[in-house]
Scaffold this active site. Structure first.
Site, PDB file in Angstrom:
ATOM      1  N   TRP A 164     107.706 -44.775 -17.250  1.00 30.84           N
ATOM      2  CA  TRP A 164     106.109 -44.480 -16.936  1.00 30.84           C
ATOM      3  C   TRP A 164     106.184 -43.434 -16.180  1.00 30.84           C
ATOM      4  O   TRP A 164     106.765 -42.791 -15.401  1.00 30.84           O
ATOM      5  CB  TRP A 164     105.790 -45.930 -16.045  1.00 30.84           C
ATOM      6  N   SER A 200     108.171 -48.916 -13.004  1.00 27.41           N
ATOM      7  CA  SER A 200     108.718 -49.026 -11.854  1.00 27.41           C
ATOM      8  C   SER A 200     108.940 -50.453 -11.313  1.00 27.41           C
ATOM      9  O   SER A 200     110.169 -50.615 -10.643  1.00 27.41           O
ATOM     10  CB  SER A 200     107.711 -48.272 -10.858  1.00 27.41           C
ATOM     11  N   CYS A 223     107.091 -43.662 -10.423  1.00 24.36           N
ATOM     12  CA  CYS A 223     105.858 -43.177  -9.958  1.00 24.36           C
ATOM     13  C   CYS A 223     104.671 -43.982 -10.537  1.00 24.36           C
ATOM     14  O   CYS A 223     104.621 -44.444 -11.745  1.00 24.36           O
ATOM     15  CB  CYS A 223     105.483 -41.621 -10.813  1.00 24.36           C
ATOM     16  N   THR A 250      92.157 -50.530 -12.075  1.00 26.34           N
ATOM     17  CA  THR A 250      92.092 -51.740 -11.612  1.00 26.34           C
ATOM     18  C   THR A 250      93.130 -52.220 -10.394  1.00 26.34           C
ATOM     19  O   THR A 250      93.847 -51.341  -9.975  1.00 26.34           O
ATOM     20  CB  THR A 250      92.887 -52.655 -12.896  1.00 26.34           C
ATOM     21  N   HIS A 310      96.045 -53.447 -10.360  1.00 22.68           N
ATOM     22  CA  HIS A 310      97.286 -53.582 -11.028  1.00 22.68           C
ATOM     23  C   HIS A 310      98.224 -52.550 -10.321  1.00 22.68           C
ATOM     24  O   HIS A 310      99.427 -52.995  -9.745  1.00 22.68           O
ATOM     25  CB  HIS A 310      97.267 -52.819 -12.550  1.00 22.68           C
TER      26      HIS A 310
HETATM   27  N1  INI Z   1     104.431 -48.568 -13.814  1.00 19.81           N
HETATM   28  C1  INI Z   1     104.853 -47.581 -13.355  1.00 19.81           C
HETATM   29  O1  INI Z   1     106.030 -47.171 -13.189  1.00 19.81           O
HETATM   30  N2  INI Z   1     103.927 -46.715 -13.162  1.00 19.81           N
HETATM   31  C2  INI Z   1     102.439 -47.141 -13.456  1.00 19.81           C
HETATM   32  O2  INI Z   1     101.667 -46.217 -12.916  1.00 19.81           O
HETATM   33  C3  INI Z   1     102.218 -48.297 -13.961  1.00 19.81           C
HETATM   34  N3  INI Z   1     100.939 -48.844 -14.014  1.00 19.81           N
HETATM   35  O3  INI Z   1     100.170 -48.103 -13.654  1.00 19.81           O
HETATM   36  O4  INI Z   1     100.731 -49.825 -14.656  1.00 19.81           O
HETATM   37  C4  INI Z   1     103.407 -49.088 -14.216  1.00 19.81           C
HETATM   38  N4  INI Z   1     103.072 -50.314 -14.862  1.00 19.81           N
HETATM   39  C5  INI Z   1     104.172 -50.999 -15.567  1.00 19.81           C
HETATM   40  C6  INI Z   1     105.102 -51.896 -14.636  1.00 19.81           C
HETATM   41  O5  INI Z   1     105.976 -51.168 -13.803  1.00 19.81           O
HETATM   42  C7  INI Z   1     106.066 -52.727 -15.444  1.00 19.81           C
HETATM   43  O6  INI Z   1     106.821 -51.909 -16.349  1.00 19.81           O
HETATM   44  C8  INI Z   1     105.015 -53.703 -16.446  1.00 19.81           C
HETATM   45  O7  INI Z   1     104.190 -54.639 -15.519  1.00 19.81           O
HETATM   46  C9  INI Z   1     106.125 -54.780 -17.102  1.00 19.81           C
HETATM   47  O8  INI Z   1     106.875 -55.349 -16.179  1.00 19.81           O
END
Ligand code: INI
Length: 176
Positions: free
Chosen positions: A31, A65, A89, A95, A97
């Site tokens: 990500w 992450s 990051c 949201t 989230h």
């Molecule tokens: N994961 C990140 O590393 N950075 C982000 O900004 C992010 N956002 O914004 O949602 C993000 N989401 C994914 C999360 O880490 C998981 O991979 C996902 O929920 C599956 O478990």
């Protein structure tokens, strides 16, 4: 928010032990790839600058992450890494989230530090926008990957130092 006064790439090189005989795992999130790729580069450059050997650094990518937790755990159980650097990051969106990913990842990495005998270094950028992230992955405020590499070396050196206390002073009343 982390201080604007701290440049993440600035440190005293003399305070860092040789990493020649140390083994490192790096788990890095896909990500925000532009940011995390730069964090990874900062970490690799710094480890090598302090003598780490290419063959003693293992890098694996995870989807996000939040997966740094399971990826770090797998790295600890399946390799002989002396420390694991977790790089990711999370950028604020519209949201809640963001808050859940930040909190979950932070708590998960903290838990890994308690559950395993090796340090897991917290290289998670949590920013309000992309600009703040770019500032911290090699931009205006240095590179969090560099800071994490230095921290990993220092934590391994601390553990090695305590092992030596144990070896040298068998009667030391402070040993376990
Ligand atoms: N994961 C990140 O590393 N950075 C982000 O900004 C992010 N956002 O914004 O949602 C993000 N989401 C994914 C999360 O880490 C998981 O991979 C996902 O929920 C599956 O478990």
């Amino acid at each position: 928010m982390a201080s604007e006064l701290k440049n993440l790439s600035k440190y005293d090189p003399d305070s860092v032990a040789s990493a020649e005989n140390m083994k490192f795992g790096i788990v890095v999130s896909e990500w925000n790839h532009d940011v995390t790729g730069a964090l990874l580069q900062g970490a690799l450059d710094t480890l090598k600058k302090h003598g780490a050997k290419e063959e003693n650094i293992i890098v694996r990518w995870v989807p996000g992450s939040f997966e740094l937790i399971a990826g770090g755990k797998a790295m600890a159980e399946k390799t002989f890494a002396d420390a694991i650097i977790c790089l990711g990051c999370v950028i604020q969106g519209d949201t809640p989230h963001f808050d859940y990913v930040c909190q979950g990842t932070t708590q998960g990495i903290a838990q890994l530090n308690l559950n395993y005998d090796i340090p897991f270094i917290f290289g998670l950028l949590t920013t309000n926008n992309l600009e703040q992230a770019m500032d911290r992955c090699g931009g205006r405020l240095g590179n969090k990957g560099t800071e994490c590499a230095v921290t990993a070396i220092k934590m391994i050196a601390l553990s090695n130092d305590l092992d030596e206390v144990f070896d040298d002073e068998k009667e030391n009343i402070f040993r376990k």
